[in-house]
Design a protein around this motif. Structure first.
Motif, PDB file in Angstrom:
ATOM      1  N   TRP A 162      -0.812  14.246  -1.962  1.00 41.54           N
ATOM      2  CA  TRP A 162      -0.555  13.247  -0.833  1.00 41.54           C
ATOM      3  C   TRP A 162       0.398  12.214  -1.274  1.00 41.54           C
ATOM      4  O   TRP A 162       1.339  11.903  -0.706  1.00 41.54           O
ATOM      5  CB  TRP A 162      -1.664  12.734   0.050  1.00 41.54           C
ATOM      6  CG  TRP A 162      -1.377  12.177   1.221  1.00 41.54           C
ATOM      7  CD1 TRP A 162      -1.199  12.327   2.463  1.00 41.54           C
ATOM      8  CD2 TRP A 162      -1.252  10.400   1.172  1.00 41.54           C
ATOM      9  NE1 TRP A 162      -0.689  11.134   3.098  1.00 41.54           N
ATOM     10  CE2 TRP A 162      -0.697  10.151   2.116  1.00 41.54           C
ATOM     11  CE3 TRP A 162      -1.241   9.700  -0.057  1.00 41.54           C
ATOM     12  CZ2 TRP A 162      -0.370   8.509   2.529  1.00 41.54           C
ATOM     13  CZ3 TRP A 162      -1.062   8.154   0.325  1.00 41.54           C
ATOM     14  CH2 TRP A 162      -0.699   7.936   1.592  1.00 41.54           C
ATOM     15  N   LYS A 163      -0.163  11.537  -2.474  1.00 40.49           N
ATOM     16  CA  LYS A 163       0.681  10.358  -2.904  1.00 40.49           C
ATOM     17  C   LYS A 163       1.885  10.747  -3.340  1.00 40.49           C
ATOM     18  O   LYS A 163       2.899  10.187  -3.136  1.00 40.49           O
ATOM     19  CB  LYS A 163      -0.138   9.614  -4.101  1.00 40.49           C
ATOM     20  CG  LYS A 163       0.341   8.422  -4.320  1.00 40.49           C
ATOM     21  CD  LYS A 163       1.189   8.497  -5.644  1.00 40.49           C
ATOM     22  CE  LYS A 163       1.900   7.080  -5.910  1.00 40.49           C
ATOM     23  NZ  LYS A 163       2.593   7.214  -7.245  1.00 40.49           N
ATOM     24  N   HIS A 185      -2.978   1.597  -4.460  1.00 43.70           N
ATOM     25  CA  HIS A 185      -3.391   2.747  -4.156  1.00 43.70           C
ATOM     26  C   HIS A 185      -4.342   2.785  -2.949  1.00 43.70           C
ATOM     27  O   HIS A 185      -4.621   3.654  -2.663  1.00 43.70           O
ATOM     28  CB  HIS A 185      -4.312   3.463  -5.466  1.00 43.70           C
ATOM     29  CG  HIS A 185      -5.556   2.754  -5.784  1.00 43.70           C
ATOM     30  ND1 HIS A 185      -5.581   1.554  -6.391  1.00 43.70           N
ATOM     31  CD2 HIS A 185      -6.706   2.836  -5.424  1.00 43.70           C
ATOM     32  CE1 HIS A 185      -6.760   1.184  -6.515  1.00 43.70           C
ATOM     33  NE2 HIS A 185      -7.590   1.741  -5.831  1.00 43.70           N
ATOM     34  N   ARG A 210     -10.997  -2.411   7.917  1.00 40.25           N
ATOM     35  CA  ARG A 210     -10.564  -1.206   7.701  1.00 40.25           C
ATOM     36  C   ARG A 210     -10.934  -0.273   8.822  1.00 40.25           C
ATOM     37  O   ARG A 210     -10.197   0.474   9.495  1.00 40.25           O
ATOM     38  CB  ARG A 210     -10.734  -0.523   6.361  1.00 40.25           C
ATOM     39  CG  ARG A 210      -9.839  -1.092   5.387  1.00 40.25           C
ATOM     40  CD  ARG A 210      -8.441  -0.326   5.353  1.00 40.25           C
ATOM     41  NE  ARG A 210      -7.437  -1.101   4.754  1.00 40.25           N
ATOM     42  CZ  ARG A 210      -6.008  -1.205   5.203  1.00 40.25           C
ATOM     43  NH1 ARG A 210      -5.728  -0.283   5.836  1.00 40.25           N
ATOM     44  NH2 ARG A 210      -5.418  -1.828   4.510  1.00 40.25           N
ATOM     45  N   ILE A 225      -7.061   8.488   5.512  1.00 39.35           N
ATOM     46  CA  ILE A 225      -5.864   9.299   6.007  1.00 39.35           C
ATOM     47  C   ILE A 225      -6.323  10.717   5.772  1.00 39.35           C
ATOM     48  O   ILE A 225      -6.399  11.693   6.370  1.00 39.35           O
ATOM     49  CB  ILE A 225      -4.670   9.044   5.186  1.00 39.35           C
ATOM     50  CG1 ILE A 225      -4.194   7.640   6.169  1.00 39.35           C
ATOM     51  CG2 ILE A 225      -3.696  10.107   5.338  1.00 39.35           C
ATOM     52  CD1 ILE A 225      -2.743   7.338   5.290  1.00 39.35           C
ATOM     53  N   SER A 248       3.934  11.338   0.297  1.00 42.45           N
ATOM     54  CA  SER A 248       4.135  10.291   0.987  1.00 42.45           C
ATOM     55  C   SER A 248       4.112   8.902   0.500  1.00 42.45           C
ATOM     56  O   SER A 248       4.646   7.909   1.280  1.00 42.45           O
ATOM     57  CB  SER A 248       3.177  10.351   2.243  1.00 42.45           C
ATOM     58  OG  SER A 248       2.848  11.677   2.825  1.00 42.45           O
ATOM     59  N   GLY A 249       3.674   8.994  -0.588  1.00 42.51           N
ATOM     60  CA  GLY A 249       3.358   7.628  -1.540  1.00 42.51           C
ATOM     61  C   GLY A 249       4.954   6.922  -1.527  1.00 42.51           C
ATOM     62  O   GLY A 249       4.895   5.532  -1.961  1.00 42.51           O
ATOM     63  N   SER A 283       4.626   1.767   5.458  1.00 44.67           N
ATOM     64  CA  SER A 283       5.955   1.693   5.910  1.00 44.67           C
ATOM     65  C   SER A 283       6.422   0.652   5.937  1.00 44.67           C
ATOM     66  O   SER A 283       5.600  -0.508   6.241  1.00 44.67           O
ATOM     67  CB  SER A 283       6.372   2.814   6.817  1.00 44.67           C
ATOM     68  OG  SER A 283       5.745   2.160   8.036  1.00 44.67           O
ATOM     69  N   ALA A 325      -7.769   2.910   2.697  1.00 42.64           N
ATOM     70  CA  ALA A 325      -6.791   3.434   3.409  1.00 42.64           C
ATOM     71  C   ALA A 325      -6.324   4.700   3.285  1.00 42.64           C
ATOM     72  O   ALA A 325      -6.292   5.947   4.118  1.00 42.64           O
ATOM     73  CB  ALA A 325      -5.520   2.447   3.527  1.00 42.64           C
ATOM     74  N   VAL A 326      -6.056   5.200   2.135  1.00 50.51           N
ATOM     75  CA  VAL A 326      -5.796   6.668   1.699  1.00 50.51           C
ATOM     76  C   VAL A 326      -6.975   7.571   2.166  1.00 50.51           C
ATOM     77  O   VAL A 326      -6.873   8.794   2.539  1.00 50.51           O
ATOM     78  CB  VAL A 326      -5.351   6.850   0.152  1.00 50.51           C
ATOM     79  CG1 VAL A 326      -5.460   8.317  -0.144  1.00 50.51           C
ATOM     80  CG2 VAL A 326      -4.249   5.950  -0.137  1.00 50.51           C
ATOM     81  N   THR A 383       0.061   3.868   1.330  1.00 48.19           N
ATOM     82  CA  THR A 383       0.142   4.378   2.797  1.00 48.19           C
ATOM     83  C   THR A 383       1.196   3.546   3.746  1.00 48.19           C
ATOM     84  O   THR A 383       1.438   4.184   4.899  1.00 48.19           O
ATOM     85  CB  THR A 383      -1.193   4.190   3.377  1.00 48.19           C
ATOM     86  OG1 THR A 383      -1.341   2.788   3.232  1.00 48.19           O
ATOM     87  CG2 THR A 383      -2.160   4.976   2.645  1.00 48.19           C
ATOM     88  N   ASN A 406       0.799  -1.027   0.093  1.00 48.74           N
ATOM     89  CA  ASN A 406       0.090  -0.041  -0.081  1.00 48.74           C
ATOM     90  C   ASN A 406       0.870   1.128   0.044  1.00 48.74           C
ATOM     91  O   ASN A 406       1.897   1.318   0.797  1.00 48.74           O
ATOM     92  CB  ASN A 406      -0.842   0.058   1.205  1.00 48.74           C
ATOM     93  CG  ASN A 406      -2.135  -0.918   1.275  1.00 48.74           C
ATOM     94  OD1 ASN A 406      -2.173  -1.581   0.014  1.00 48.74           O
ATOM     95  ND2 ASN A 406      -2.713  -1.023   2.208  1.00 48.74           N
TER      96      ASN A 406
END
Length: 930
Positions: free
Chosen positions: A121-122, A86, A354, A94, A125-126, A52, A90-91, A50, A48
């Motif tokens: 955002w992507k 994508h 989720r 956020i 942070s993506g 890490s 989740a995205v 999102t 994802n």
RNA sequence: GCGCGAUUAGCUCAGCGGUAGAGCAGCUGUCUUACACACAGCAUGUCGCUGGUUCGAAUCCGGCAUCGCGCACCA
């Protein structure tokens, strides 16, 4: 020329960053579809955007990269394709959280602005996880990196939707779906997780509407865990064979609080032994009740809105949140005297994966994929006469996969979200007063223009007064819909002529965790079946992957599943910083046992250390030092300049290590190829450490340093030792490369002096020299090792200082062994600090034993240490007594077995013979020890 | 309820029909000129329980127990 030496210690961080950059800059893993070599392709499970990096990614990466790096060494034209997902919900979660913090909502912002923000955002942070994957040394083709929402994948999604619709495999309709109030969207069955919760069972009384029963009963009692649904009840069901209620079936009840009359129906679903045997039926809010409702033609009364509050049908409870309504309904029922009792009750409640809130079964018009025809095709492929397709490793997962495909429900693919692939359906809203209703006609098309053309063909162009107005469905598709196309959308599908697709589809193996077999694996196989399975094409030609390698989970030091919510994750980056990516990779792979079991990673949370990873780091250091040793002793030469050793010049140790090298080569190749990656790692570890370093390097030290003014023979022998050492080490580095790519790359460059732009990662797997294999030699070498161990042990027992020389005598009645020991006497002397090594035959041993000696045995070999003084007699006696006890125990066991006539009669002769030989040996041992 | 997996040395796990293994951790020595992130040596087990098959079972079969997972689910 190679560097003359390596730094004294290994610095993983610098080395790893340097090679990662070098590989990427050179495009080392950017394959050309036109290049020769049998294709080998892997698409990575896209994490994802999102996310890490967590340990699961690190594990998956280590496994995939090991496999593809191996196949690359084998000369395959390898494509390993990376990308991200994508992650619609989740995205969106956020972003909505961010908006909420700003006091805004997505509706206020509007779709367009919201999506702009999402892309921003992507962009920002993506990329986190992608950068983190790089730090593992992933040998993927970054130039082919994809995103499930990029142009190509999006086009594939539209095409897939359109074709499925054409095939009649997509439909729209009103059904009871899992509604997640937190995300405000429907979710699929798979996204619902049943959780045990402590709740209550409320017993309610529903009065008979049309007077008392014949036996005087005035009401029925029902029980529920969800009182608020009472407002939507449209029947009470009983089992048809239940004698208590047979007479009441068909009569009517008055629903308390609401006043509606509802029938008593008979349905098999009701278990007469549970509770009162009466079940309230709320078809609009419960899947089972929905089914009962269908069977009895009951009306559907929806009492709840999509936001989880009660609607107008709930009467005075309208506007209350569903949980507040529960309390309110119970209170009202109590007030009306309809509450019989409340008991504590533990039961399962469906939760949204989720949203982490209970899902609400809710009637709603959604898009569905008709799964059965697709599943059937997959089941057939699994039963293909030419072999199962795909082939699961370990095999047992194919049953899990098949069972799921066997009783499959249709897949709800629409989501009431904005971030994702918008459904390519256009509603002809001019037909229904300008709004989208459940009955608004629609067309499915690739774009607005195509939609308009279709709509005009169907409904005419409209008139001035009533123009044809189209509006695209506002909903997006389930993220897994695009993931399900991943193995072919990333290769260029739907363009059948795409070079990558032609070259690398079907892919070779999918490596993933068992937790997404249904979510992902099955969706990919089903969708591939829809688009790539042409008539007469065997499954192996269209299935998206030949093999599916299912691995376990990484568990924490207490064997718990690592999860974000439990906060027990172990940060891979922390371990990489402390020990290096190679150490982490090696540690993870080495822990893999056989059939895809979970692995446990030990970890000390106080100090952020892991003994397992530390051990792998120590192995890296060991290899570093072994290579340093070689560089100090190769006289500036390289494996290439030294060339292959002359077989005639080889010494015992050389022939042994070359035989071992050939064997390890074969074993390791076989293990890598069959996904026995843990075995491969352990095998290489043992070979490198216990055989190459512990024995071979020690054995050739003398030969590598022939001293001042060496003879021509000594120089020739030095060269032989150098040749073998260089060969063993350089081939070992190749074999280790899939597991420890950075370290091996660094050491290989040091050893070979290869230019910067040349890569170990792109070399060829060494050909195993079958002629070097020598079972007998390996066996006798083990005897030599054992003999040396006995000497060392005796010296330890005697309390000799390691530096103190002492004479060593061997006695063997076996001429071959005696010859071997004589041949290796200089080696033995070097490794045991022997001042002299004598090999006696049994006859000569009597005199030797007459002296004060220490004696030990290994097999039928006697080892004597003639020592005057300095001997700790007590510990010696202790040791010998232990030897005797052990031998006697063995003698008892073996002779008992041999005395059994059944054994002698029925066991295979070679087993009996071996048993007799062992007995004789044990007896000799006991004798000697005494 | 159905299914799957696990149960072997203090810990993590191999072994899957022929006398119980490894790595860590532990203990004892050692700066033996690649490596103390090392070297050498030493210990350590009713192989969950219980029946059976077999000359022989940690290994195959049946039951049971405990732990974990998946699917289904009774209001």
């Amino acid at each position: 020329m190679p560097e003359a030496s390596l730094a004294k210690t290994y610095d993983p961080a610098g080395t790893e960053a340097r090679w990662q950059a070098a590989w990427e800059t050179a495009g080392a893993f950017h394959p050309d579809p036109a290049a020769p070599g049998e294709p080998f392709a892997v698409v990575i499970p896209p994490p994802n955007v999102t996310g890490s990096l967590h340990m699961g990614h690190a594990f998956n990466t280590a496994l995939i990269d090991t496999v593809v790096r191996f196949q690359r060494l084998r000369g395959r034209n390898v494509l390993c394709l990376p990308g991200t997902d994508h992650a619609s919900i989740a995205v969106q979660t956020i972003l909505e959280k961010q908006l909420k913090a700003e006091g805004r909502s997505r509706e206020e912002l509007g779709r367009e602005a919201f999506l702009e923000r999402a892309w921003a955002w992507k962009a920002e942070s993506g990329g986190t996880i992608v950068g983190q994957l790089r730090r593992l040394g992933y040998s993927v083709d970054w130039r082919r990196e994809r995103f499930t929402l990029d142009a190509g994948c999006s086009a594939a999604v539209v095409e897939a939707f359109v074709r499925l619709h054409q095939q009649g495999l997509i439909y729209r309709g009103e059904y009871l779906v899992n509604w997640c109030p937190a995300s405000g969207s429907a979710v699929s069955d798979l996204e619902v997780e049943m959780k045990e919760v402590d709740g209550h069972l409320w017993h309610f009384r529903y009065p008979l509407a049309d007077g008392p029963a014949a036996d005087g009963r005035t009401h029925l009692e029902v029980a529920t865990t969800r009182p608020e649904t009472l407002l939507g009840d449209t029947a009470v069901a009983v089992n048809p064979v239940d004698p208590r209620y047979a007479a009441l079936v068909g009569r009517r009840l008055r629903l308390p609080l609401v006043g509606r009359e509802i029938p008593i129906v008979a349905d098999d679903h009701v278990d007469p032994d549970f509770g009162t045997g009466c079940v309230k039926v709320t078809p609009a809010h419960d899947p089972n009740d929905f089914a009962i409702g269908q069977r009895h033609n009951l009306p559907l009364v929806t009492v709840m809105s999509r936001d989880g509050t009660m609607n107008e049908a709930a009467g005075r409870f309208q506007g209350l949140d569903r949980f507040a309504a529960r309390t309110a309904v119970v209170e009202a029922m109590e007030a009306e005297g309809c509450l019989v009792k409340v008991e504590p009750y533990r039961h399962s409640v469906p939760f949204s994966d989720r949203g982490k809130v209970p899902v609400e079964p809710l009637l709603s018009t959604q898009w569905f994929v008709r799964t059965e025809p697709l599943a059937a095709r997959c089941r057939d492929a699994l039963a293909d006469p030419a072999g199962p397709s795909p082939r699961f490793v370990p095999e047992r997962w194919s049953k899990v996969y098949r069972d799921w495909l066997t009783d499959i429900r249709d897949w709800c693919i629409s989501r009431q979200l904005w971030w994702g692939h918008r459904i390519p359906a256009w509603f002809v809203v001019s037909e229904t007063g300008g709004v989208i209703t459940d009955t608004t006609p629609y067309v499915v098309a690739r774009d607005a223009a195509e939609a308009r053309a279709q709509a005009e063909a169907q409904f005419g162009g409209g008139t001035h007064a009533h123009p044809l107005v189209l509006e695209q469905d506002p909903d997006v598709l389930d993220t897994w819909f695009s993931s399900g196309l991943w193995p072919f959308s990333t290769l260029g599908w739907p363009d059948a002529a795409a070079a990558d697709l032609a070259r690398w589809y079907p892919t070779s193996v999918l490596v993933t965790g068992f937790d997404i077999i249904f979510f992902w694996v099955a969706r990919m196989t089903m969708l591939a079946g829809a688009f790539l399975a042409e008539e007469g094409r065997p499954p192996a030609a269209w299935m998206p992957f030949a093999d599916v390698y299912i691995h376990g989970l990484v568990r924490d030091e207490q064997n718990r599943k690592m999860s974000k919510s439990a906060g027990n994750g172990i940060d891979p980056l922390l371990l990489i910083e402390r020990y290096g990516a190679d150490a982490l990779r090696f540690a993870l792979v080495r822990e893999v046992a056989g059939a895809g079991q979970d692995i446990r990673l030990d970890y000390d949370r106080q100090s952020d250390t892991s003994a397992t990873v530390e051990a792998a780091r120590n192995f890296a250091t060991k290899l570093w030092n072994a290579t340093r040793f070689a560089l100090l002793n190769l006289g500036g030469e390289t494996p290439a300049s030294l060339g292959e050793p002359d077989p005639a010049a080889l010494q015992l140790a050389d022939r042994w290590i070359l035989s071992r090298l050939a064997r390890v080569n074969q074993e390791t190749a076989e293990r890598y190829a069959s996904y026995a990656l843990g075995e491969a790692a352990r095998g290489l570890y043992e070979f490198a450490w216990n055989e190459v370093c512990d024995w071979y390097l020690e054995l050739i030290k003398r030969r590598l340093n022939p001293g001042e003014n060496p003879s021509p023979e000594a120089l020739a022998d030095q060269r032989t030792a150098r040749q073998v050492l260089a060969k063993v080490l350089s081939e070992l580095l190749v074999m280790l490369q899939p597991l420890m790519p950075h370290l091996s790359e660094e050491l290989w460059h040091g050893l070979t002096g290869a230019a910067e732009g040349e890569f170990l990662a792109l070399q060829a797997w060494p050909t195993a020299n079958g002629a070097a294999l020598d079972d007998a030699l390996e066996a006798s070498f083990l005897e030599l090792i054992e003999a040396i161990r006995v000497v060392r042990n005796l010296r330890a027992v005697a309390g000799l200082k390691p530096s103190q020389p002492a004479p060593v005598q061997f006695v063997s009645g076996r001429p071959e062994l005696a010859a071997l020991l004589r041949q290796a006497s200089a080696d033995i002397a070097a490794l045991t600090r022997a001042e002299s090594v004598t090999v006696l035959d049994p006859a000569g041993a009597e005199t030797a034993r007459a002296q004060r000696t220490l004696a030990g045995v290994s097999g039928e070999l006697q080892v004597l240490l003639p020592l005057e003084g300095l001997v700790d007699l007590d510990s010696l006696r202790g040791r010998l007594e232990k030897d005797i006890a052990k031998a006697e125990k063995e003698i008892a066991g073996l002779s008992g077995r041999l005395a059994n006539p059944n054994f002698a009669g029925k066991a295979p002769p070679e087993v009996v013979a071996e048993c007799q030989a062992n007995l004789a040996e044990a007896q000799a041992q006991a004798e000697l020890a005494r």
